[in-house]
Enzyme design. Sequence first.
Site, PDB file in Angstrom:
ATOM      1  CB  CYS A  87      43.245  58.758  50.291  1.00  0.00           C
ATOM      2  SG  CYS A  87      44.100  59.213  49.598  1.00  0.00           S
ATOM      3  CD  GLU A 105      47.734  64.097  50.992  1.00  0.00           C
ATOM      4  OE1 GLU A 105      47.181  64.256  50.879  1.00  0.00           O
ATOM      5  OE2 GLU A 105      46.634  63.146  52.077  1.00  0.00           O
ATOM      6  CG  HIS A 139      44.462  63.015  46.465  1.00  0.00           C
ATOM      7  ND1 HIS A 139      43.529  62.597  48.145  1.00  0.00           N
ATOM      8  CD2 HIS A 139      42.784  62.792  45.380  1.00  0.00           C
ATOM      9  CE1 HIS A 139      42.761  61.685  47.640  1.00  0.00           C
ATOM     10  NE2 HIS A 139      42.406  62.646  46.324  1.00  0.00           N
ATOM     11  CB  CYS A 185      47.712  60.185  49.438  1.00  0.00           C
ATOM     12  SG  CYS A 185      46.792  61.383  48.043  1.00  0.00           S
TER      13      CYS A 185
END
Length: 161
Positions: A91, A63, A61, A94
């Site tokens: 999410c 992040e 992801h 993260c």
Amino acid sequence: MLINYSEYLIHLQWMNHALELAQAAGDRGEIPVGAVIIDSSGNLIAEGENRKERDKDPTAHAEILAIRKAAKALLNWHLNECTLYVTLEPCPMCAGAIVQARIGLLVYGVDDPKTGAIRTVANIPDSAASNHHLRVIGGVLESGCRQQLQIWFANRRHSIT
């Protein structure tokens, strides 16, 4: 959290950069999410864009990739003095990484009604599981972030049918 006009302009600048990264991810077939980390002096130290499909990695992801790069750049996993800008509310994975990295400030664009773990579906930073107080500003360039995601998903649905 109240912010002054000059701080808001800085937030707009970095969120625009995150939107550019998100666009690049979307152009490469990834869900368009971009992330930028700046240090306490306002210097860019890391950035990331979604790479799950390209890397065949469920943790790739935006992040997570940005946090990894920031920790390497600073030679320290404590990112207390850093600000993370991300186009979509993080999410659960993260959000956990953000708390573990002790990010000083999270600025995000649009709420995620399906998996948002900062304020929308869950609130990991304020939960009993969190060992860090995370300052959060949501809704920066919200309409632009939302529109980017909606257009990407609409195009994807259209190309599948």
